[in-house]
Design a protein around this motif. Sequence first.
Motif, short mmCIF file in Angstrom:
data_model
loop_
_atom_site.label_atom_id
_atom_site.label_comp_id
_atom_site.label_asym_id
_atom_site.label_seq_id
_atom_site.Cartn_x
_atom_site.Cartn_y
_atom_site.Cartn_z
N GLU A 161 31.33 61.34 -0.20
CA GLU A 161 31.97 62.52 0.32
C GLU A 161 31.71 63.95 -0.22
O GLU A 161 31.57 64.85 0.59
N LEU A 219 17.77 82.71 5.84
CA LEU A 219 17.07 83.77 5.44
C LEU A 219 17.88 84.95 4.97
O LEU A 219 17.27 85.27 3.62
N PRO A 220 19.05 84.92 5.36
CA PRO A 220 19.78 86.14 4.45
C PRO A 220 20.19 85.61 2.91
O PRO A 220 19.96 86.69 2.06
N LEU A 221 20.51 84.60 2.86
CA LEU A 221 20.72 84.15 1.56
C LEU A 221 19.36 84.38 0.86
O LEU A 221 19.55 84.48 -0.42
N VAL A 234 28.50 72.15 3.70
CA VAL A 234 28.55 73.67 3.39
C VAL A 234 27.15 74.34 3.52
O VAL A 234 27.01 75.39 4.04
N TYR A 290 18.87 70.92 6.00
CA TYR A 290 18.66 70.70 7.27
C TYR A 290 17.96 69.16 7.14
O TYR A 290 18.28 68.11 7.86
N LEU A 307 24.56 73.73 4.97
CA LEU A 307 24.18 73.83 6.35
C LEU A 307 24.53 75.27 7.09
O LEU A 307 23.94 75.67 7.82
N VAL A 308 25.69 75.58 6.83
CA VAL A 308 26.10 76.79 7.57
C VAL A 308 25.85 78.16 6.99
O VAL A 308 26.28 79.03 7.53
N ILE A 309 25.37 78.04 5.80
CA ILE A 309 25.08 79.27 5.16
C ILE A 309 23.89 79.68 5.85
O ILE A 309 22.93 79.01 5.78
N PRO A 310 23.83 80.97 6.39
CA PRO A 310 22.39 81.35 6.82
C PRO A 310 21.38 81.44 5.83
O PRO A 310 21.41 82.19 4.78
N ARG A 364 20.21 66.42 6.12
CA ARG A 364 21.08 65.89 7.20
C ARG A 364 20.50 64.92 8.06
O ARG A 364 21.01 63.92 8.48
#
Lengths: 295, 333, 623
Positions: A107, A122-124, A115, A151, A117-120, A154
């Motif tokens: 889990e 290239l900006p990071l 989490v 990605y 997955l949703v962090i952008p 997943r």
Amino acid sequence: MNESGIWLTLSSTKGRVGFGILLALVAIALVSPYVVPSPEKAYGQYLPPSAKHLLGTDYFGYNVLSWVLIGSRVSLLVGFLAGAAITAIALAMAVIAGYFEKTILGELFSAIINVFLVIPALPLLIVIASYIVTQSVYPVIFAIVIISWPYPARILRSQILTLKNREFVLADKGLGLSDFQIIRSDILPSLYSIIFSVFLFGTIGAILTQASLQFLGLGGVSIVSWGSMLYWAQNEEALFSGAWWWFLPPGIMIGLVGVALVLINLSLDEVVNPRLQALKLSKKAKEIQKTFAAS
Amino acid sequence: MSGRTSYLAKKTAYLAVEVWVALTINFAIPRLMPGDPARVLLSRYLQQGVVFPPQTLTAFESLFGISHAPIYVQYGQYLVNTLTGNLGTSFTYYPASVWSVIRYAVPWDIALLGVATLLSFALGTFLGLLVGWSRNGKLDSSLTSVFSFLGAFPYFWVALGLLYTFSLVYKVFPVGHAYALNILPNFSLQFFGSYLYHAFLPVTTLLLVSLGGWLLLTRNTAVTNLSEDYMLFGQAAGLKKRRMLIYYLGKNSILPSLTSFSISLGLIVGGAILTEIVFSYPGIGYVLYQAVLNDDYPLIQGIFFVITVVVLVTNYIVDLIYGFIDPRVTATA
Amino acid sequence: MRQKRAWRNGILLVSLMLAMAALLGLNSVSTALAQSNSGVTTGGTVYVSGGGIGPWTDNFNPFSPTAVDPATIGLLYQTLIYWNPSNGTLNPWLATGWTFNNATTLTMSIRQGVKWNDGVAFTAQDVAFTFNLLKQYPALDTYGVWSVLSSVTAPNNNTVVFTFSKPAAPYLFYIGYYVPIVPEHIWSSVSNPVTYTNSQPVATGPFKLYYFSPSEYILSKNTDYWLPGKPYVNYVVVVDAPSNTQALANLESGKFSYVPMFASNLNNTWVKSDPTYHYYWFPPIAGYQYFMPNDQMYPLNNPEVRQAIAYAINNTPIDTIAESGYMPPVDSIGINQYEWPTWVNSTVAAQYNYSTNVAKAESMFSSMGFTKNSNGILQTPNGTVMSFNYVIPSGYTDWVSAAQQLKTQLAAVGIQINIVGVSTSQWTTDVQDGDYGFSMEEAVNGPTPFYEYNSIMNSALTAPIGSTATGDWERFYNSTANQLLQSWFSTTSNTQAQIYASKLEAIFGQQMPVIPDVARVPFGIFNSTVFTGWPSPSNPYASSEPWQAEGMDVIFQSIHLRPQYAALATVAPVIPSASATSSTSPSSSSPSPSNTTTYVIVAVVVVIVIIIIAAVLLMRRRT
């Protein structure tokens, strides 16, 4: 679907062409430093392509061909190292999150994947890269791996979730095989083609990301590479000065590596994945019709 | 109904935990990085030729909300401030608040990336179905290869090439900005036209590189679905090709793309850094790049916070919709 | 990114900023600025590039470091004195004259007949108010004038008296040139002048704020301006050009008349396309940049080692390759000879002429007992390998490019350089703390060479490695140099100053605290086809890139239409409005920027609609 499947790609034209291009590039990367004139030797500024300088010279008077050939080393190194690391991390995370789905650890790892997955990405990456000392490519590889694994993890996780409920896995479980044995002998062999595909796309992604980072001036602009060529070309307004021979080759080379890897992947799909193989639907449907008619 | 309620409760709890994790990561990143914000601030002023006594620095620190309190106190303040919508003050765009900087930039990302994402998803899925249906045909191998190859070239390189060709050599399209500067944003046809004219090149380049992903995803699902029994029986029963393509194959093949699509929708507010830099488009990506170059911690944090929350909430909504439609999902909850 | 570099030109970084020669400029009162406007075609709208720093925030507080630039100081708010870096003069501006009654009393005459752009008269009270505002809010006093002042009063409407707490005559320069004067009748009711954004600036400058948006702002002529007949143009439109490509494209298309930024290869592109009207002016008068060894790090702490390094370096390729040939190499005695020809002691300059001589460098190293190891890298007699980190900000592309030249040159004598590109803030921290082997820096530029020597050789500004220095970043300690700087600081005699300067030149040349590289330049690219009167080599009335303080207003009140374009006199900029064709009357206040909230709401609605469509798709699957 086994290890030899990867070599089966050589039986298709696409696979052979892909491997051919790739081998040629690897050969260039290995041999060029001993053959090509030093990229740091300056000639005249912006000399157009000629017999002496096949791809002309850049703003600094450097031979563009030297840079293009020697620059292949960095891109291929970043690509393959990062590709391998991404694949390994994604696989490990996916096995824990997928196979041990019902445990607390599973889990937790699922949540971590979600989490990240949703962090952008290239900006990071840019934020990380702006803080790391960049005279070498290894920190950059590290940063690329950090942002690239979620990605594929997943995709692998969802495959593992499907696989673990397949009859042959359940049967082995019934026979009392340990989780480790099942993962090793049932799960992983069924994933070989996907893992290889993850590696291929991880490699392309890493090469592109590294070039983008250098283009933004954050990936070590003094490294001899395709990305830094594009950075300097843009910085000195090469296109404005009409020096297309400085701007075009690095992009084409990056694309060429990508095309080779994509070709291998396409041939992999053809050869390894039976569901994607050419089935004539109408032919099979006709058989079914016959069966129905006969009954 | 209790299954649904517990599903809702579980998803909401997940959302809360994910937002908390995101907030905490957001809090940690600038503090883990080398360089202390006060020093960064000092260097920013020194570079402008500004020299002032130490007490002034303290005054500015309090103004910018830089605190020397213990880390747990800072964390508490940060959580309270963020959750009450106080994202702090930007150093770069001082005295503008982080929130106002984001609010200025986000609409342009929605205008650019929203259109690009929708078009890319729609076109990519449609083409994916088409080539999946005629798999291994001429159309399939050519479209699949072309778009896969396109994705292998550096985005900024393609974009710069197009910008140079169409804006500098042939002057067909503008060099930058989101709209002609002599019009104020409004809902008139004229403004809309100017916006489309300026968005054409960026959207086209984004389409070129992102279409392939949707195409391949849909194609592979479609090919898998094609060998499912219901397709065979459908064809055996003599159903029309178009009907099968749209109603049977289409619906079942688009579903797996929807989760990815919801993430892409959320990431729209994250902007597209390379696009915005190449085309001088005034979105979040460009602002974030400036923030990174200027060590503008509050702005970096604020942008990450907004992106993460939007993505998480979009996912949450999609999850809920799944749950209310598909009883199997709530049953396992 | 490259134009950012220019922002540090002409900047004064040090806190000990005293120069008696600031007084030298007092005499030249009249300049070309006061010339009559007969025969000049007035009117027109000029477009300029605002540099890549937008989108702008609506901040016209002249004391704020992030105020809209270049409009806020110069075009809107003005200072008491105008310093022209192109000829080194101080000129009367809002003050018409100034005298030191004694060492601690400065009296300034304030210009009469000046009006704030809301019609209220400008008086000496406004000046006194401004300075006392800085005293009350130290955060506004960014040049630290109150570190030497004790009171500022206005005994009458045209006189201001500055009383100093200690003799510090050179502070005249900071008081006069860096403090923008604000109106008392507006600012006395501002509750917090530190955070005040001043969206409707009331100022004395030649232009008024006409329209503002984050990507473009328009200034219109102040018809009540105190210089009669000026400015000549009706409007100045400053457009944000986030990329160099965009700025150059607008210059080529003829939209921009003035682009203050760096661009390479201009002779072959910009000037070639129209040699009559297209030009750029990058005069080498803004100090110089230097290659900086860490003077506390063994073996770089040995002056002889630094001398040998100076012989190994060739600055010519740094000019021609890294700096596009715009920045000529400077002498090795710590002075930019193009900027201060009369201050150069030619005997000293000839004596310490470190023109490139690799053989000499090598023989110096071997006579010091240095040997090359198996990798061809020099080793000191005690075995320390000559391998150093060269820390530079990776965003300063010309320095990165120069670093590659230096790396190759030093490798030739056996010194290994690892180029470490870091963020600008990391670099600042490293330089302040002495955490580097080599780095690059810019000499501080001011109205005399004092500032350069002070910023490099005054060890009062430095700190041990690991502590924060405010100057003398290379950590050079020399008591004679300190005494000379102190004497220069206290003298009012130009002859004395010259003597101190030549002594400092000799110490510099002998000790090589740092290795001077090439001159720095202000960047100005001009298209004088339609508008003329821009600063140029033949008319150096202003810097070609006056970003820091007063100067932009001097340029924009001097330019005017060429007679053959008189038809353009009535062309006004279109105020962005709901419809591009409708014209807004110029008297109306600036329209509010777009209502972004509406767009956010619309966007959210769109997203929700998409999700509903997705839901419908899913539902239909079940039926």
